[in-house]
Enzyme design. Structure first.
Site, PDB file in Angstrom:
ATOM      1  CG  HIS A  29      -1.738   1.184   1.432  1.00  0.00           C
ATOM      2  ND1 HIS A  29      -3.084   1.238   1.137  1.00  0.00           N
ATOM      3  CD2 HIS A  29      -1.422   2.422   1.906  1.00  0.00           C
ATOM      4  CE1 HIS A  29      -3.553   2.441   1.427  1.00  0.00           C
ATOM      5  NE2 HIS A  29      -2.560   3.178   1.903  1.00  0.00           N
ATOM      6  CD  GLU A  30       1.954   3.455   3.602  1.00  0.00           C
ATOM      7  OE1 GLU A  30       2.244   4.574   3.117  1.00  0.00           O
ATOM      8  OE2 GLU A  30       0.866   3.231   4.161  1.00  0.00           O
ATOM      9  CG  HIS A  87       0.359   6.173  -0.693  1.00  0.00           C
ATOM     10  ND1 HIS A  87      -0.741   6.751  -1.262  1.00  0.00           N
ATOM     11  CD2 HIS A  87      -0.087   5.539   0.427  1.00  0.00           C
ATOM     12  CE1 HIS A  87      -1.816   6.486  -0.522  1.00  0.00           C
ATOM     13  NE2 HIS A  87      -1.441   5.747   0.503  1.00  0.00           N
ATOM     14  CD  GLU A 105      -4.795   6.245   2.233  1.00  0.00           C
ATOM     15  OE1 GLU A 105      -4.606   5.061   2.581  1.00  0.00           O
ATOM     16  OE2 GLU A 105      -3.875   7.055   2.044  1.00  0.00           O
TER      17      GLU A 105
END
Length: 621
Positions: free
Chosen positions: A165-166, A169, A248
């Site tokens: 997930h990070e 980003h 998100e």
């Protein structure tokens, strides 16, 4: 929406951030005048002039600017300072703690799979909540931060989903936008911190001597600052929500794509929901960083993130969130890594040429196959190399070992060049590791470089990095010939450790026409490397093929620096043209693919290794 579109979308979101920030600051200044001017009129028993309003406005703006400067000053040192702001601790690559080793391995796998330099990793040891974030100004200058709670309470698959997930980003351009927002929001929430301190100190509650320091006017002024800070907090939450909520959902979807494991992401979110501390980060600086977190770092008022159950339903619409909330359905947290395998891994060698369109689509979008390849590569990395990469001295020696020539005369010149710079110890260690590196499949070269970069970035100061780059350049030039492999290594090292690593980034050029000479130079480099000079006019008709002798390292490096400031949507056709030149003859060598990846990395467009069009017969050539 692909990588380049997401990068462009993140860039354009800066304008919306600026508008929201300006409105919030204007509201705070207006509230400050409404609070302070009546007090001044009561105290001075005189009407307020425009100078009073100007003074109050200037003072308020000064306090906001002072708060923002704290983060700006820290970031001038490095992105890792943002983690230190939250009392974080950098995790050494040679850590003896099982949970930290697991975290390092997970981050390394994601970095190799996505084509990024492995980011330095920090842990917030004081935070028991389950949370994480990534920060940085560009994909190859990022850091990853996780809380102690995440290390202790997430299984390996769940931790991998959070890290994926990070990385989303990082790859989608969110981190630069988030960093700008953090600098702006820190000033807004700084007012509430001042107010809280003044209320405590001047009401006597901040001392051990009772109410000795009680001072009603100053305590009231502190309450006023806190009230203004509360206005700022509301504005900050609205700005954070505007930035974070939709992105998100995108990051969750990408995490599932990267790991092929929706259950892991849902399991991580369920653990947060059931954990006593949830995702809380208690450090007061977390207020301005809430939009960067994996999950909300504070309460749900003006929530910066979508509800956890909504995220779970989107990540896996086939299973109800209640299934994951039942602890019996979630795997236990392992305490140790799996034992090392004993068989040699298969190198990454697709049997047919990958289409250019598919290659471009893979940028910023690693898949499960790339992650599986990265895990296998790390499992079979020789222990001596893995241990050497745990320290700055060892990482430098590994880099030197990668360029030391196998021929005795050339090797002697390289070692003497290092000794002439006073680097005898580096020369000795590099010579010892050179035979081990030479035995590895050539496909290991860029992954090993990716693992060395975070150590070299964080453990060497700026003079140390300059000295190391000078030593590498001297060793490369000692044999009077520059190979493509050496060029790739020098380019990536210089881009991550040299002066260009501190570049401001951003977009200066909206069209490739503004950089016609630079684009022609890089395309010529790829044409000469792939032996496709005859096809240059067909692939790049608007450019002229530069002579081979004009391709000096300094010129190429300067061209890449300017090209990195192209608008994201202009980079896509440029990289496509580079790929067409490399693959024009239908026979892509590993070193040509490495060169293409080096160019893409310099343009902040990380290219995964798993879609390389490689000929198995050429892997060791």
């Amino acid at each position: 929406m692909g990588f380049f579109e997401q990068q462009d979308r993140a860039r354009r979101a800066t304008a919306r951030l600026l508008v929201l920030y300006t409105l919030t600051v204007a509201l705070i200044v207006a509230c400050a005048n409404l609070l302070v001017v009546p007090l001044y009129m009561w105290w001075a028993d005189a009407p307020a002039t425009w100078k009073v309003y100007a003074a109050v406005s200037a003072a308020t703006l000064g306090v906001i600017a002072l708060g923002s400067l704290e983060i700006v000053a820290r970031l001038s040192i490095g992105e890792g300072e943002l983690a230190l702001l939250l009392a974080g601790r950098r995790v050494p690559r040679g850590s003896g703690i099982d949970t930290e080793r697991r975290l390092i391995n997970v981050v390394d796998e994601m970095a190799i799979a996505s084509g990024l330099a492995a980011p330095p990793v920090y842990v917030l040891n004081r935070e028991d909540g389950i949370n994480a974030f990534a920060a940085g100004r560009s994909p190859n200058q990022a850091v990853v931060v996780v809380t102690k709670g995440a290390l202790e309470h997430l299984s390996r698959d769940e931790l991998q989903a959070v890290i994926a997930h990070e990385f989303s980003h990082i790859l989608n351009g969110d981190i630069r936008l988030n960093l700008r927002a953090a600098c702006a929001l820190q000033g807004i929430v700084f007012l509430s911190a001042i107010g809280r301190f003044m209320m405590q100190y001047y009401s006597g509650y901040g001392t051990e001597e009772g109410r000795r320091f009680f001072h009603l006017p100053f305590a009231a002024l502190g309450a006023g600052f806190y009230a203004l800070g509360f206005v700022g907090l509301v504005g900050a939450r609205l700005i954070q929500a505007a930035i974070a909520r939709e992105r998100e959902f995108l990051a969750d979807a990408c995490a599932v794509q990267y790991t092929r494991n929706a259950d892991a992401l849902c399991g991580a979110l369920a653990r947060i929901e059931r954990h006593p501390q949830r995702s809380s980060v208690r450090n007061w600086h977390a207020e301005s960083l809430a939009h960067m977190m994996f999950a909300p770092s504070a309460g749900d008022w003006f929530a910066t993130h979508p509800p956890i159950e909504t995220r779970m339903r989107r990540a896996n619409p086939h299973i109800a969130p209640a299934f994951y909330f039942d602890g019996r359905h979630r795997p236990p947290v392992p305490v140790k890594e799996n034992p090392r395998a004993t068989q040699t891994p298969k190198t990454i060698v697709p049997t047919k040429l990958t289409a250019v369109a598919a290659l471009i689509a893979s940028i910023g979008a690693p898949d499960g196959a790339a992650l599986e390849y990265a895990a296998g590569l790390l499992a079979y990395l020789p222990t001596s190399i893995r241990e050497a990469l745990g320290s700055a001295a060892g990482a430098q020696a590994v880099m030197v070992a990668m360029i030391i020539d196998s021929e005795a005369t050339a090797r002697g010149r390289q070692l003497r060049a290092l000794e002439a710079l006073g680097r005898e110890e580096l020369a000795r260690k590099g010579e010892v590791l050179a035979p081990i590196v030479a035995q590895l499949d050539r496909a290991y070269r860029l992954p090993i470089l990716a693992l060395a970069l975070p150590v070299l970035r964080t453990e060497l100061d700026e003079p140390g990095r300059r000295a190391f780059l000078a030593a590498m350049r001297a060793a490369i030039e000692a044999d009077a010939r520059l190979t493509l492999s050496e060029f790739v290594l020098d380019t990536i090292l210089d881009w991550n450790l040299g002066a260009k690593a501190r570049r401001a980034g951003g977009v200066r050029f909206e069209s490739r026409d503004e950089l016609k000479e630079e684009c022609g130079l890089i395309l010529s480099l790829l044409a000469h490397a792939g032996g496709s000079e005859a096809l240059f006019g067909k692939v790049a008709p608007q450019h002229s093929l530069a002579p081979r002798e004009s391709l000096q390292l300094a010129k190429v490096s300067d061209a890449l620096e300017r090209m990195s400031q192209l608008a994201p949507l202009e980079k896509e056709p440029l990289i496509a043209a580079c790929a067409q030149l490399v693959s024009a003859d239908g026979n892509v060598k590993l070193v040509e693919h490495e060169l293409l990846r080096a160019v893409a990395a310099a343009l902040d467009c990380p290219m995964p290794p798993s879609i390389a069009a490689l000929d198995p017969r050429l892997l060791r050539k």
